[in-house]
Design a protein around this motif. Structure first.
Motif, mmCIF file in Angstrom:
data_model
loop_
_atom_site.group_PDB
_atom_site.id
_atom_site.type_symbol
_atom_site.label_atom_id
_atom_site.label_comp_id
_atom_site.label_asym_id
_atom_site.label_seq_id
_atom_site.Cartn_x
_atom_site.Cartn_y
_atom_site.Cartn_z
ATOM 1 N N LEU A 139 -1.346 6.586 -8.300
ATOM 2 C CA LEU A 139 -0.815 5.417 -9.009
ATOM 3 C C LEU A 139 -1.368 4.125 -8.416
ATOM 4 C CD1 LEU A 139 1.118 4.149 -11.095
ATOM 5 C CD2 LEU A 139 2.924 4.278 -9.364
ATOM 6 N N ARG A 140 -1.405 4.044 -7.095
ATOM 7 C CA ARG A 140 -1.983 2.850 -6.461
ATOM 8 C C ARG A 140 -3.444 2.657 -6.877
ATOM 9 N NH1 ARG A 140 0.157 4.979 -1.547
ATOM 10 N NH2 ARG A 140 2.183 4.090 -0.998
ATOM 11 N N LYS A 141 -4.197 3.745 -6.884
ATOM 12 C CA LYS A 141 -5.605 3.663 -7.274
ATOM 13 C C LYS A 141 -5.743 3.232 -8.731
ATOM 14 C CE LYS A 141 -8.462 6.927 -6.268
ATOM 15 N NZ LYS A 141 -9.043 8.285 -6.068
ATOM 16 N N VAL A 147 -4.584 -4.724 -10.194
ATOM 17 C CA VAL A 147 -3.154 -4.934 -9.941
ATOM 18 C C VAL A 147 -2.773 -4.164 -8.681
ATOM 19 C CG1 VAL A 147 -0.818 -4.670 -10.871
ATOM 20 C CG2 VAL A 147 -2.720 -5.128 -12.424
ATOM 21 N N SER A 148 -1.937 -4.761 -7.845
ATOM 22 C CA SER A 148 -1.417 -4.071 -6.664
ATOM 23 C C SER A 148 0.073 -3.828 -6.836
ATOM 24 C CB SER A 148 -1.652 -4.907 -5.403
ATOM 25 O OG SER A 148 -0.783 -6.034 -5.392
ATOM 26 N N VAL A 149 0.634 -2.962 -5.999
ATOM 27 C CA VAL A 149 2.077 -2.716 -6.041
ATOM 28 C C VAL A 149 2.831 -4.024 -5.816
ATOM 29 C CG1 VAL A 149 3.996 -1.543 -4.866
ATOM 30 C CG2 VAL A 149 1.857 -0.301 -5.337
ATOM 31 N N GLY A 150 2.287 -4.885 -4.970
ATOM 32 C CA GLY A 150 2.937 -6.169 -4.704
ATOM 33 C C GLY A 150 2.980 -7.108 -5.894
ATOM 34 N N ALA A 163 9.746 4.447 -2.751
ATOM 35 C CA ALA A 163 8.548 4.106 -1.978
ATOM 36 C C ALA A 163 7.931 2.806 -2.478
ATOM 37 C CB ALA A 163 7.537 5.245 -2.056
ATOM 38 N N LEU A 164 7.941 2.595 -3.769
ATOM 39 C CA LEU A 164 7.385 1.357 -4.333
ATOM 40 C C LEU A 164 8.227 0.146 -3.930
ATOM 41 C CD1 LEU A 164 6.404 2.677 -7.867
ATOM 42 C CD2 LEU A 164 4.828 1.994 -6.057
ATOM 43 N N VAL A 165 9.546 0.317 -3.893
ATOM 44 C CA VAL A 165 10.418 -0.783 -3.467
ATOM 45 C C VAL A 165 10.195 -1.097 -1.990
ATOM 46 C CG1 VAL A 165 12.817 -1.478 -3.107
ATOM 47 C CG2 VAL A 165 12.161 -0.360 -5.243
ATOM 48 N N ARG A 166 9.992 -0.059 -1.188
ATOM 49 C CA ARG A 166 9.718 -0.295 0.235
ATOM 50 C C ARG A 166 8.434 -1.115 0.402
ATOM 51 N NH1 ARG A 166 10.087 4.596 4.526
ATOM 52 N NH2 ARG A 166 12.281 4.343 3.954
ATOM 53 N N GLU A 167 7.466 -0.870 -0.491
ATOM 54 C CA GLU A 167 6.186 -1.582 -0.437
ATOM 55 C C GLU A 167 6.291 -2.985 -1.022
ATOM 56 O OE1 GLU A 167 1.720 -0.234 -1.799
ATOM 57 O OE2 GLU A 167 3.230 1.320 -1.492
ATOM 58 N N ASN A 168 7.171 -3.128 -2.008
ATOM 59 C CA ASN A 168 7.355 -4.411 -2.686
ATOM 60 C C ASN A 168 8.856 -4.673 -2.825
ATOM 61 O OD1 ASN A 168 7.566 -6.591 -4.396
ATOM 62 N ND2 ASN A 168 6.400 -5.713 -6.086
ATOM 63 N N PRO A 169 9.481 -5.254 -1.798
ATOM 64 C CA PRO A 169 10.942 -5.397 -1.783
ATOM 65 C C PRO A 169 11.512 -6.305 -2.867
ATOM 66 C CG PRO A 169 10.034 -5.619 0.436
ATOM 67 C CD PRO A 169 8.872 -5.668 -0.520
ATOM 68 N N ARG A 170 10.657 -7.035 -3.580
ATOM 69 C CA ARG A 170 11.188 -7.938 -4.607
ATOM 70 C C ARG A 170 11.244 -7.280 -5.983
ATOM 71 N NH1 ARG A 170 7.866 -10.182 -8.274
ATOM 72 N NH2 ARG A 170 5.642 -9.739 -8.051
ATOM 73 N N VAL A 171 10.689 -6.070 -6.133
ATOM 74 C CA VAL A 171 10.589 -5.471 -7.461
ATOM 75 C C VAL A 171 11.970 -5.034 -7.948
ATOM 76 C CG1 VAL A 171 10.149 -3.071 -6.732
ATOM 77 C CG2 VAL A 171 9.190 -3.912 -8.886
#
Length: 310
Positions: free
Chosen positions: A43-45, A52-55, A75-83
């Protein structure tokens, strides 16, 4: 710029099994159904290939909390806490604490749960946006309406965006790999409910979407014809399951009969190389378990009514 892009998560190395939709709207980004933890790297790739990045993500829109749709959320929230993570109220507690969800999944996949779905991390309650249906989500200038669409799962919602008329329906309209005409039920336990499912079809059709987006997999261009085919097949599979349960001498025999019957049907509609793709993506054995559970509940309800009126 306003775009909707299919990201192929290549689940278990298979293309066209789990798809994540990327919505872009004037620099705002959301994804529908991020998939399982096991495909997070892909998904990141896929996001990165679109710049687009996860952030960059503003929102995760979950159609429901099954691991193949929502397992990567924590895991995505851990990477981007504002999502922001949008989820139906019945699914929200299991995003905060996924232990019961994982225990239930482990009963269905006792030997390879981690390989199939990876890690499912908790989502902080502060990131959750609780849905019941009839809400409107804003993504830049794009408006996304929410409808409650149970039947496949009690915590299932669908999303309707206003720019292109796309309905993101999760598993509500089955499995149909883009480019093939065949629509296949996916009916895992424990929430299958055909009357509720029929009401969800009506809820989708009344909004007159121009296209459907299915997590398994991709776009379907004629929603009314798609849903008509799927609804007929879903009820027929239910009736077939009831007949198999009445005739079979054991649960094992019933499962074997169902698998053989449905594989033969699928083979009538698809090239041989695609049959296994559909069977694996939908979890055909799990579809039997869900339909059998619903059939037994219907039989018990009918017997209770008969006893009451006799």
């Amino acid at each position: 710029m306003h775009k909707i892009t299919t990201l192929d998560d290549h689940w278990m190395g298979r293309p066209r099994s789990i798809g994540t939709a990327l919505l872009e709207s004037d620099g705002h980004y959301a994804i529908v159904d991020p998939g399982p933890g096991s495909t997070l790297h892909t998904l990141r790739k896929e996001l990165g290939a679109r710049g687009v990045s996860v952030g960059d993500l503003d929102a995760l829109l979950l159609t429901h909390i099954h691991l193949d749709h929502a397992g990567a959320s924590g895991a995505l929230v851990r990477e981007n806490p504002r999502v922001a993570v949008y989820v139906h109220k019945l699914g929200a507690p299991h995003m905060i604490d996924p232990s019961k969800l994982l225990a239930s999944a482990a009963r269905l996949w006792p030997d390879n749960l981690a390989e199939l779905f990876g890690e499912a991390l908790p989502v902080p309650e502060s990131n959750l946006r609780i849905l019941e249906g009839r809400e409107t989500i804003t993504l830049g200038p794009r408006k996304i309406e929410v409808a409650y669409t149970p039947g496949h799962a009690a915590h299932h919602v669908s999303y309707f965006e206003d720019f292109e008329g796309v309905a993101f329906v999760g598993d509500t309209t089955g499995v149909r790999i883009e480019g093939h005409p065949y629509v296949m039920p996916a009916t895992p336990p424990p929430d299958i409910d055909l009357p509720l499912w029929d009401s969800s079809f009506a809820r989708i059709l009344e909004r007159q979407p121009k296209r459907l987006f299915l997590t398994h997999f991709g776009f379907s261009e004629n929603p009314a014809a798609h849903i008509a085919q799927f609804q007929e097949r879903l009820h027929r599979w239910m009736e077939t399951t009831e007949g198999i349960l009445q005739a079979a001498k054991s649960d094992e025999q019933a499962m074997a009969c169902f698998m053989a019957t449905m594989r033969a049907e699928i083979g009538q509609h698809l090239p041989a190389e695609e049959v296994e793709q559909y069977v694996a993506t939908a979890g055909l054995n799990l579809s039997f378990l869900g339909l059998a559970r619903h059939a037994r509940k219907r039989a018990q309800a009918a017997a209770s009514v008969s006893k009451t009126t006799s």
